[in-house]
Write a protein that holds these residues in place. Structure first.
Motif, short mmCIF file in Angstrom:
data_model
loop_
_atom_site.label_atom_id
_atom_site.label_comp_id
_atom_site.label_asym_id
_atom_site.label_seq_id
_atom_site.Cartn_x
_atom_site.Cartn_y
_atom_site.Cartn_z
N SER A 324 35.24 40.38 47.56
CA SER A 324 36.48 40.60 48.32
C SER A 324 36.48 39.88 49.67
O SER A 324 37.23 40.27 50.58
CB SER A 324 36.70 42.11 48.53
OG SER A 324 37.17 42.72 47.35
N ARG A 327 39.88 38.73 50.87
CA ARG A 327 40.75 39.90 51.05
C ARG A 327 40.40 40.63 52.35
O ARG A 327 41.29 41.11 53.05
CB ARG A 327 40.61 40.85 49.86
CG ARG A 327 41.25 40.32 48.58
CD ARG A 327 41.03 41.27 47.41
NE ARG A 327 41.80 40.85 46.26
CZ ARG A 327 42.69 41.63 45.63
NH1 ARG A 327 42.90 42.86 46.05
NH2 ARG A 327 43.36 41.18 44.60
N ARG A 346 49.64 44.39 48.75
CA ARG A 346 48.46 44.19 47.92
C ARG A 346 48.13 45.51 47.22
O ARG A 346 48.09 46.56 47.85
CB ARG A 346 47.27 43.75 48.77
CG ARG A 346 45.99 43.56 47.96
CD ARG A 346 44.82 43.22 48.86
NE ARG A 346 45.01 41.93 49.47
CZ ARG A 346 44.45 41.56 50.63
NH1 ARG A 346 43.71 42.42 51.30
NH2 ARG A 346 44.66 40.37 51.11
N LYS A 347 47.86 45.42 45.93
CA LYS A 347 47.52 46.60 45.16
C LYS A 347 46.16 47.13 45.58
O LYS A 347 45.15 46.42 45.48
CB LYS A 347 47.52 46.29 43.66
CG LYS A 347 47.23 47.50 42.78
CD LYS A 347 47.23 47.14 41.31
CE LYS A 347 46.88 48.35 40.46
NZ LYS A 347 46.84 48.01 39.01
N GLN A 349 42.63 48.92 45.62
CA GLN A 349 41.54 49.17 44.68
C GLN A 349 41.59 48.29 43.42
O GLN A 349 40.91 48.60 42.44
CB GLN A 349 41.54 50.65 44.26
CG GLN A 349 41.41 51.63 45.41
CD GLN A 349 40.08 51.52 46.15
OE1 GLN A 349 39.03 51.45 45.54
NE2 GLN A 349 40.14 51.48 47.47
N SER A 350 42.35 47.22 43.45
CA SER A 350 42.44 46.38 42.25
C SER A 350 41.11 45.72 41.92
O SER A 350 40.73 45.59 40.74
CB SER A 350 43.53 45.32 42.41
OG SER A 350 43.25 44.46 43.50
N GLU A 351 40.37 45.27 42.93
CA GLU A 351 39.07 44.64 42.69
C GLU A 351 38.04 45.66 42.19
O GLU A 351 37.24 45.37 41.33
CB GLU A 351 38.56 43.97 43.96
CG GLU A 351 38.96 42.52 44.09
CD GLU A 351 38.35 41.66 43.00
OE1 GLU A 351 37.16 41.31 43.09
OE2 GLU A 351 39.07 41.33 42.04
N LYS A 352 38.08 46.84 42.77
CA LYS A 352 37.17 47.90 42.33
C LYS A 352 37.42 48.20 40.85
O LYS A 352 36.48 48.33 40.06
CB LYS A 352 37.38 49.15 43.16
CG LYS A 352 36.64 50.38 42.63
CD LYS A 352 37.04 51.63 43.38
CE LYS A 352 36.44 52.87 42.74
NZ LYS A 352 36.85 54.11 43.42
N GLN A 353 38.68 48.28 40.48
CA GLN A 353 39.03 48.58 39.10
C GLN A 353 38.60 47.44 38.18
O GLN A 353 38.03 47.68 37.10
CB GLN A 353 40.53 48.81 39.00
CG GLN A 353 41.01 49.26 37.62
CD GLN A 353 42.51 49.48 37.58
OE1 GLN A 353 43.29 48.53 37.53
NE2 GLN A 353 42.92 50.74 37.62
N ARG A 354 38.87 46.21 38.58
CA ARG A 354 38.48 45.06 37.76
C ARG A 354 36.98 45.04 37.52
O ARG A 354 36.51 44.88 36.39
CB ARG A 354 38.91 43.76 38.45
CG ARG A 354 38.52 42.49 37.67
CD ARG A 354 38.81 41.24 38.49
NE ARG A 354 37.87 41.03 39.56
CZ ARG A 354 36.72 40.36 39.43
NH1 ARG A 354 36.37 39.85 38.26
NH2 ARG A 354 35.91 40.21 40.47
#
Length: 468
Positions: A324, A327, A346-347, A349-354
């Motif tokens: 990140s 970001r 920006r969404k 927690q999108s990276e955490k979810q991915r």
């Protein structure tokens, strides 16, 4: 004559769970000392040897002791698997080291995982392999970046911000860097007219530029040689003190509390005084940070403090290889300009979810491959469940890359990769001191899908054997 640098020491001199290489230097007097993530010692001929643990994020103490008695049953089983293999070739040993170097929070995932899967099947690394973590030494191969253009992009961000502070219009920034049009437009919009910036905002931008200046000149992510070769250990410590006021040590690789002494902490103190804020604590000083944040009653002050602390933390200090990284930088700019660290467009927690979904898929694939479950029946069973995501892509990669041939060495290497993805303290599924994927794991386990069935079974069988 000194042994050649990065040459592996004879295998019989290395215990399971460790690897060691000659540094290329000698010492007339005996040496045994800790060096950040490894232990340096000399042999009877005076050759200096660097030894590290092949279990991710297990380091020696200041006396050079590894405290193996405290290792859990999972780690001990991996070492037992290795011990039963007999002498290993240099190619396998170097591949094991590269598996250790993989860090799940690195920006190279998933390509770095796929590369390792292919290497396990082949029994050796490519001559040029991806740099897959901030502690990766690249033994036996030339490292390449998984992030082309990373350093250049840092330079562009630095250029856009310095141009903004110099009063250059937005159009100039877009014209000079059309590839970064979106970033430039967002930054100018969030920051507003430079003439309207407060003294605090300008100081905060100076703090950001201080970090960007380092990354633009000396990016960890772009490096194709080990960090220890790129920058002397003392230089790393000096940089840490200057930008973040922390010392590199075995007990605290990331950072730790210290009195302001470098340019960064001194500027943090100046910002706090100008803004009427309490002492700015980097986020790694979690208890101090949270306690101080709780004392602030006004929401505006809370948001300002969050932004200041986030900037003071850097990208986990000097680790711009984090997934990140860019970001984080955008969030800092948004926080300085708008007074709010989080960006509404920006969404969250999108990276955490991915990463969580990806790591789970790889770990599940490795777990079932180690159990000998056929791919086809694994996918059939998963097709009747709703996990909230589909791990099929990662599972397919595991089975396809590893292939049908199963050997003891391949099983051991696959188990080592599984361990890293699941237990690594820096971004693993369950290995962090503050697990980030707990909800995901609980959701899947509620439906009977777990990523540690193989390890549970072998440890249980071992206990039964001992009882018998």
């Amino acid at each position: 004559m000194a042994k050649k640098k990065d040459t592996l020491v004879p295998y019989e001199q290395v215990s399971p769970g460790f690897e060691a290489v000659y540094t290329g230097e000698t010492s007339a007097t005996p040496v045994r000392e800790s060096q950040m993530v490894s232990m340096l010692y000399s042999d009877e001929d005076g050759n200096l040897i660097s030894q590290g643990c092949t279990i991710p994020w297990l380091f020696a103490d200041e006396k050079g002791d590894w405290k193996e008695d405290a290792w859990d049953d999972t780690v001990k089983h991996l070492c037992d698997m290795q011990a039963k293999l007999g002498p290993l070739t240099d190619s396998i040993r170097l591949l094991r080291c590269h598996i250790t170097g993989l860090i799940p929070c690195d920006s190279g995932l998933p390509v770095t995982v796929d590369e390792l899967l292919f290497a396990i099947a082949r029994g050796k690394l490519e001559e040029s392999s991806f740099k897959n973590g901030c502690l990766c030494g690249g033994l036996g191969c030339r490292l390449k970046t998984s992030q082309p253009g990373h350093g250049e992009s840092m330079q562009v961000i630095h250029s856009v911000l310095t141009g903004y502070l110099a009063g250059k219009p937005r159009e100039d920034a877009v014209k000079a860097h059309p590839e970064a049009k979106g970033f430039a437009n967002r930054s100018y919009e969030w920051l507003g007219a430079v003439s309207d910036l407060s003294k605090v905002q300008k100081k905060m931008l100076d703090r950001v530029l201080m970090i960007l200046d380092y990354f633009a000149k000396c990016s960890v992510q772009e490096a194709v040689t080990p960090v220890q070769d790129m920058v002397d250990l003392q230089e790393i410590m000096d940089l840490g003190k200057d930008l973040f006021s922390y010392e590199v040590s075995n007990e605290n690789i990331i950072g730790g509390p210290a009195e302001p002494s470098g340019r960064g902490p001194l500027l943090d103190a100046e910002i706090a005084e100008l803004a009427g804020l309490p002492k700015i604590h980097p986020e790694w000083e979690q208890s101090e940070y949270l306690e101080t944040l709780a004392t602030l009653k006004e929401k505006q002050q809370q948001e300002l403090y969050r932004t200041c602390c986030a900037i003071a933390s850097g990208i986990h200090t000097l680790s711009d290889c984090h997934h990140s990284t860019f970001r984080y930088i955008e969030s800092w700019i948004h926080g300085i300009g708008t007074g709010r660290l989080g960006i509404p467009t920006r969404k969250a927690q999108s990276e955490k979810q991915r990463l969580g979904h990806m790591l789970f898929g790889y770990a599940l694939g490795l777990d079932k491959w180690l159990l000998g479950v056929p791919l086809q029946f694994l996918l059939l069973d998963l097709g009747h469940l709703d996990l909230g995501f589909d791990p099929k892509n990662e599972i397919l990669r595991v089975y396809a890359c590893l292939g049908e041939e199963v050997t003891d060495i391949k099983r051991w290497l696959a188990a080592c990769l599984w361990y890293n993805l699941v237990h690594n303290q820096q971004g693993g599924l369950i290995g962090s001191s503050a697990p980030s994927h707990t909800d995901l794991l609980q959701t899947c386990e509620a439906q009977g899908v777990i990523v540690h069935e193989w390890m549970d079974s072998v440890l249980s069988a071992g206990k039964q054997t001992k009882k018998g």
